[in-house]
Motif scaffolding. Structure first.
Motif, PDB file in Angstrom:
ATOM      1  N   ALA A  40       0.873  -1.231  -0.036  1.00 15.87           N
ATOM      2  CA  ALA A  40       0.244  -0.046   0.075  1.00 15.87           C
ATOM      3  C   ALA A  40       0.834   1.037   0.044  1.00 15.87           C
ATOM      4  N   VAL A  41       0.646   2.239  -1.088  1.00 14.93           N
ATOM      5  CA  VAL A  41       1.641   3.012  -1.161  1.00 14.93           C
ATOM      6  C   VAL A  41       0.668   4.592  -1.417  1.00 14.93           C
ATOM      7  N   LEU A  78       2.586   1.679 -11.133  1.00 15.83           N
ATOM      8  CA  LEU A  78       3.158   0.344 -11.595  1.00 15.83           C
ATOM      9  C   LEU A  78       4.531   0.243 -12.370  1.00 15.83           C
ATOM     10  N   GLN A  79       4.417   1.238 -13.197  1.00 16.61           N
ATOM     11  CA  GLN A  79       5.637   1.447 -14.177  1.00 16.61           C
ATOM     12  C   GLN A  79       7.109   1.791 -13.231  1.00 16.61           C
ATOM     13  N   HIS A  80       6.669   2.518 -11.975  1.00 16.83           N
ATOM     14  CA  HIS A  80       7.842   3.321 -11.439  1.00 16.83           C
ATOM     15  C   HIS A  80       8.129   2.681 -10.127  1.00 16.83           C
ATOM     16  N   LEU A  81       7.063   1.707  -9.715  1.00 11.85           N
ATOM     17  CA  LEU A  81       7.535   1.024  -8.600  1.00 11.85           C
ATOM     18  C   LEU A  81       7.871  -0.415  -8.747  1.00 11.85           C
ATOM     19  N   GLN A  82       9.051  -0.909  -8.710  1.00 18.46           N
ATOM     20  CA  GLN A  82       9.170  -2.324  -9.062  1.00 18.46           C
ATOM     21  C   GLN A  82       9.740  -3.224  -7.907  1.00 18.46           C
ATOM     22  N   VAL A  94      -2.561  -3.081  -9.456  1.00 20.48           N
ATOM     23  CA  VAL A  94      -3.465  -2.226  -8.959  1.00 20.48           C
ATOM     24  C   VAL A  94      -4.723  -2.854  -8.319  1.00 20.48           C
ATOM     25  N   MET A  95      -4.793  -3.154  -7.072  1.00 19.46           N
ATOM     26  CA  MET A  95      -5.860  -3.655  -6.631  1.00 19.46           C
ATOM     27  C   MET A  95      -6.945  -2.799  -6.509  1.00 19.46           C
ATOM     28  N   GLN A  96      -6.722  -1.390  -5.802  1.00 20.29           N
ATOM     29  CA  GLN A  96      -7.600  -0.482  -5.503  1.00 20.29           C
ATOM     30  C   GLN A  96      -6.864   0.805  -5.287  1.00 20.29           C
ATOM     31  N   VAL A  97      -7.812   1.851  -5.406  1.00 16.29           N
ATOM     32  CA  VAL A  97      -7.179   3.261  -5.060  1.00 16.29           C
ATOM     33  C   VAL A  97      -8.156   4.039  -4.064  1.00 16.29           C
ATOM     34  N   GLU A 114      -3.325   0.410  -3.423  1.00 14.82           N
ATOM     35  CA  GLU A 114      -3.012  -0.804  -3.090  1.00 14.82           C
ATOM     36  C   GLU A 114      -2.561  -1.854  -4.258  1.00 14.82           C
ATOM     37  N   LEU A 115      -1.367  -2.409  -4.048  1.00 15.85           N
ATOM     38  CA  LEU A 115      -1.159  -3.171  -4.998  1.00 15.85           C
ATOM     39  C   LEU A 115      -0.583  -4.533  -4.487  1.00 15.85           C
ATOM     40  N   GLU A 116      -0.286  -5.673  -5.567  1.00 16.80           N
ATOM     41  CA  GLU A 116       0.070  -7.011  -5.221  1.00 16.80           C
ATOM     42  C   GLU A 116       1.055  -7.459  -6.303  1.00 16.80           C
TER      43      GLU A 116
END
Length: 387
Positions: A40-41, A78-82, A94-97, A114-116
């Motif tokens: 979660a960012v 997604l492109q800039h957080l690996q 991305v699961m949700q914003v 929120e990502l997985e």
């Protein structure tokens, strides 16, 4: 003489321009689960506006436009957080914003993404994270944005939470804790002290080297000193003072809002620089030590603004480690400016005596004072243009 004066002024200009390096500090939560990395960012409205090309007068962004841009910002995150395992990139989604609960300043209003990042096979013992948010968008000519994340790390089978910093474009390894037994703290947590120290030390150094206000104030103090011992005393007075208020702020004993602290810090720059010009004899008295100490108390509250969020959630021992490391980093950052500046002054005095000393003090202080006036206008929002 011209060469030495140019060298001296170049050092001052470097100190002033260091502050043009904009620093955004966001938060990230990472949980290591058996089949995925759950993230979660927080992403500030300022960051979304820069990446999505939003413009506004006086930072009053249209809420509908911001919401639309925040939804488009999914792909950018997604492109800039690996995240990667053993050099192999993990495919994320991305699961949700989540919208911010309240809206305030662009740097203090956050959307949460929120990502997985699923992975196959047995859980890895470490995961590598890299981020380069806003690096392609210049803040000014030749000056990129600097986005740093304070990361909270948690193993799915443990209540232990550790803290780390994720700087831009620096691959950072996070221990997942899967080598630990369920219900026990990961072994990495036992050696977290040294990692915490190193990360907060770097945070302190970078806070100074990207902080125009503190650097200009210190430069104004140093250029008026006539010998090494005098320089040590005035810097020590400043150091003791800002360490006191930084410590008090970290433990929530003293706090002042940024709209008070930032203008006073700008005023401190102007005051000390003008004192150098108007009362040059007074700067060698005990009164100058009092000035350095008094304004140092306010600067300490300014340092706290770059540290409090980064220390949130740390255990008590971790708080002391982070505070000590950050304070040491601040002093190292100071010396990066103080020692070359004092060295240039000493060389000029040795070679040219009064032909160098008086012009350097006068013109250097004038330059610092003008920078202080400019940044006071920024703090008071007289105008919003940044160079």
């Amino acid at each position: 003489m011209r060469f030495l004066l140019l060298l001296f002024l170049a050092l001052l200009v470097s100190a002033a321009m260091a502050g043009a390096h904009p620093l955004l500090q966001n938060a990230m939560w990472v949980q290591f689960e058996p089949t995925r990395v759950h993230v979660a960012v927080n992403v500030s409205v300022r960051e979304i506006a820069v990446a999505q090309g939003l413009t506004a007068k006086e930072d009053n962004f249209d809420s509908t436009a911001v919401a639309t841009a925040a939804e488009k910002h999914r792909d950018y995150v997604l492109q800039h957080l690996q995240f990667s395992v053993n050099g192999r990139a993990l495919a994320g989604r991305v699961m949700q914003v989540t919208d911010p609960p309240i809206y305030s300043e662009p740097e203090k209003t956050f959307y949460q993404y929120e990502l997985e990042y699923p992975f196959a096979g047995p859980p890895p013992d470490k995961v590598t994270a890299t981020q380069d948010m806003l690096r392609e968008w210049p803040y000014a000519v030749g000056t990129p944005w600097d986005v740093t994340y304070i990361v909270r790390l948690k193993h799915a089978d443990s209540d232990e939470i550790t803290t780390a910093l994720l700087p831009p474009r620096k691959p950072t390894d996070f221990s997942t804790g899967w080598e630990a037994s369920p219900g026990q703290a990961p072994p990495a947590a036992r050696s977290e002290g040294w990692r915490t120290f190193g990360e907060y030390f770097r945070h302190g150094v970078m806070h100074i080297l990207t902080g125009w206000d503190h650097l200009l104030f210190v430069a104004a103090l140093v250029i008026a000193t006539m010998n090494f011992w005098e320089m040590v005393k005035v810097i020590a007075a400043f150091t003791v003072a800002h360490t006191i208020t930084l410590t008090l702020a970290v433990f929530h004993l003293v706090r002042l809002p940024a709209w008070v602290v930032e203008p006073v810090i700008a005023i401190s720059i102007i005051f000390v620089a003008m004192e150098n010009i108007l009362w040059p004899r007074r700067v060698h008295s005990r009164l100058r030590l009092g000035v350095a100490f008094g304004f140092g108390l306010i600067h300490g509250l300014g340092f706290a603004g770059g540290l409090l969020d980064a220390m949130e959630g740390l255990p008590r021992i971790g708080t002391w480690i982070a505070l000590g490391a950050f304070s040491l980093g601040v002093e190292v950052g100071h010396q990066v400016v103080v020692l070359p500046l004092f060295g240039a002054l000493a060389a000029g005095r040795q070679q040219l005596h009064e032909q160098f000393t008086r012009p350097a003090l006068r013109y250097g202080s004038m330059l610092i004072s003008l920078c202080g006036v400019y940044y006071l206008c920024i703090a008071l929002k007289v105008f919003s243009f940044k160079f």
